[in-house]
Design a protein around this motif. Sequence first.
Motif, PDB file in Angstrom:
ATOM      1  N   ARG A 118       0.843  -1.195   0.000  1.00  0.00           N
ATOM      2  CA  ARG A 118       0.000   0.000   0.000  1.00  0.00           C
ATOM      3  C   ARG A 118       0.879   1.246   0.000  1.00  0.00           C
ATOM      4  O   ARG A 118       1.851   1.320   0.752  1.00  0.00           O
ATOM      5  CB  ARG A 118      -0.902   0.010   1.240  1.00  0.00           C
ATOM      6  N   SER A 152      -3.140   4.644  -1.807  1.00  0.00           N
ATOM      7  CA  SER A 152      -4.235   4.393  -0.867  1.00  0.00           C
ATOM      8  C   SER A 152      -4.635   5.635  -0.087  1.00  0.00           C
ATOM      9  O   SER A 152      -5.549   5.594   0.725  1.00  0.00           O
ATOM     10  CB  SER A 152      -3.827   3.287   0.116  1.00  0.00           C
ATOM     11  N   VAL A 169      -4.301   1.703   6.352  1.00  0.00           N
ATOM     12  CA  VAL A 169      -4.124   1.230   4.982  1.00  0.00           C
ATOM     13  C   VAL A 169      -3.747  -0.252   4.934  1.00  0.00           C
ATOM     14  O   VAL A 169      -4.085  -0.959   3.990  1.00  0.00           O
ATOM     15  CB  VAL A 169      -3.083   2.066   4.203  1.00  0.00           C
ATOM     16  N   GLY A 203      -6.726  -2.259   4.678  1.00  0.00           N
ATOM     17  CA  GLY A 203      -7.514  -2.126   3.453  1.00  0.00           C
ATOM     18  C   GLY A 203      -8.322  -0.856   3.360  1.00  0.00           C
ATOM     19  O   GLY A 203      -9.043  -0.635   2.386  1.00  0.00           O
ATOM     20  N   ASP A 204      -8.235   0.000   4.368  1.00  0.00           N
ATOM     21  CA  ASP A 204      -8.964   1.267   4.328  1.00  0.00           C
ATOM     22  C   ASP A 204      -8.148   2.315   3.573  1.00  0.00           C
ATOM     23  O   ASP A 204      -6.927   2.230   3.506  1.00  0.00           O
ATOM     24  CB  ASP A 204      -9.237   1.790   5.746  1.00  0.00           C
ATOM     25  N   ALA A 205      -8.855   3.286   3.032  1.00  0.00           N
ATOM     26  CA  ALA A 205      -8.158   4.390   2.381  1.00  0.00           C
ATOM     27  C   ALA A 205      -7.893   5.469   3.415  1.00  0.00           C
ATOM     28  O   ALA A 205      -8.702   5.717   4.297  1.00  0.00           O
ATOM     29  CB  ALA A 205      -8.998   4.963   1.243  1.00  0.00           C
ATOM     30  N   SER A 247     -16.780  -3.894   1.699  1.00  0.00           N
ATOM     31  CA  SER A 247     -15.747  -4.897   1.417  1.00  0.00           C
ATOM     32  C   SER A 247     -16.150  -5.798   0.257  1.00  0.00           C
ATOM     33  O   SER A 247     -15.339  -6.092  -0.628  1.00  0.00           O
ATOM     34  CB  SER A 247     -15.483  -5.746   2.665  1.00  0.00           C
ATOM     35  N   MET A 254     -15.826  -3.937  -3.019  1.00  0.00           N
ATOM     36  CA  MET A 254     -14.434  -3.824  -3.422  1.00  0.00           C
ATOM     37  C   MET A 254     -13.936  -5.124  -4.043  1.00  0.00           C
ATOM     38  O   MET A 254     -13.245  -5.118  -5.069  1.00  0.00           O
ATOM     39  CB  MET A 254     -13.566  -3.437  -2.222  1.00  0.00           C
ATOM     40  N   ARG A 268      -8.521  -2.023  -5.041  1.00  0.00           N
ATOM     41  CA  ARG A 268      -7.473  -2.216  -4.043  1.00  0.00           C
ATOM     42  C   ARG A 268      -7.904  -1.724  -2.673  1.00  0.00           C
ATOM     43  O   ARG A 268      -7.578  -2.309  -1.646  1.00  0.00           O
ATOM     44  CB  ARG A 268      -6.199  -1.462  -4.459  1.00  0.00           C
ATOM     45  N   ASP A 269      -8.625  -0.615  -2.640  1.00  0.00           N
ATOM     46  CA  ASP A 269      -9.025  -0.021  -1.369  1.00  0.00           C
ATOM     47  C   ASP A 269     -10.145   0.975  -1.625  1.00  0.00           C
ATOM     48  O   ASP A 269     -10.652   1.112  -2.731  1.00  0.00           O
ATOM     49  CB  ASP A 269      -7.842   0.650  -0.674  1.00  0.00           C
ATOM     50  N   ARG A 270     -10.521   1.677  -0.566  1.00  0.00           N
ATOM     51  CA  ARG A 270     -11.648   2.605  -0.625  1.00  0.00           C
ATOM     52  C   ARG A 270     -11.392   3.765  -1.591  1.00  0.00           C
ATOM     53  O   ARG A 270     -12.320   4.239  -2.255  1.00  0.00           O
ATOM     54  CB  ARG A 270     -11.912   3.134   0.787  1.00  0.00           C
TER      55      ARG A 270
END
Length: 221
Positions: free
Chosen positions: A79, A101, A120, A123-125, A191, A194, A200-202
């Motif tokens: 990330r 990200s 990150v 998986g969060d932006a 999720s 996505m 890849r992420d938010r």
Amino acid sequence: MIRVLLADDQSLVRAGFKALLDAQPDIEVAGEAADGEEALRKVRELRPDVVLMDIRMPLLDGLAATRRITGEEALQGVRVVMLTTFELDEYVFEAIRSGASGFLVKDTEPEELLRAVRAVVGGDALLSPGVTRRLIAEFAARSKEPAAAGALAELTEREREVMALVGIGLSNEEIARRLVVSPLTAKTHVSRTMVKLGARDRAQLVVLAYESGLVRPGWLG
């Protein structure tokens, strides 16, 4: 242990970040780079979880390095968080489209930096609602005609609804309140969306919401 690569041409910036990160029990600095080419080499060699990448660096700028990292299948787990001097840096918009990200200003509070690194990896932006809305406004101003929405065919009606709310900058908690569901349910919908879209992420989900036409310029309410 979360492994971080620091990529910045200013040694004092790297030293400050390194001291903060290495003091955490769950984070370690796996390596450092002073330019984009070195950053790319170190990412391929060390496979860190997170790269804190300065936008402006010699030899290869952070934007180009990010595109290469996010474009390599073998590095999909890495990330990238862009570092900028100004929150409204003209390159931030392009950085998100390049696969970053999120982004941080260099004078961010230490707690925010630590929260960002941990976020990150999960998986969060790294986009607070306020920053997300500014990013969206910039995207809206630059956006062209939306692409065909065929990519959304696999989404359920609820997932489309959730994606649209992500697209206008709402957090999971705000989405939960809007839909009258639990935050965990909102997070699950995000999720699954996505996964179905290969985001890849938010941050990438926000871009896809605009590019697919699901969200249009002006929908910032």
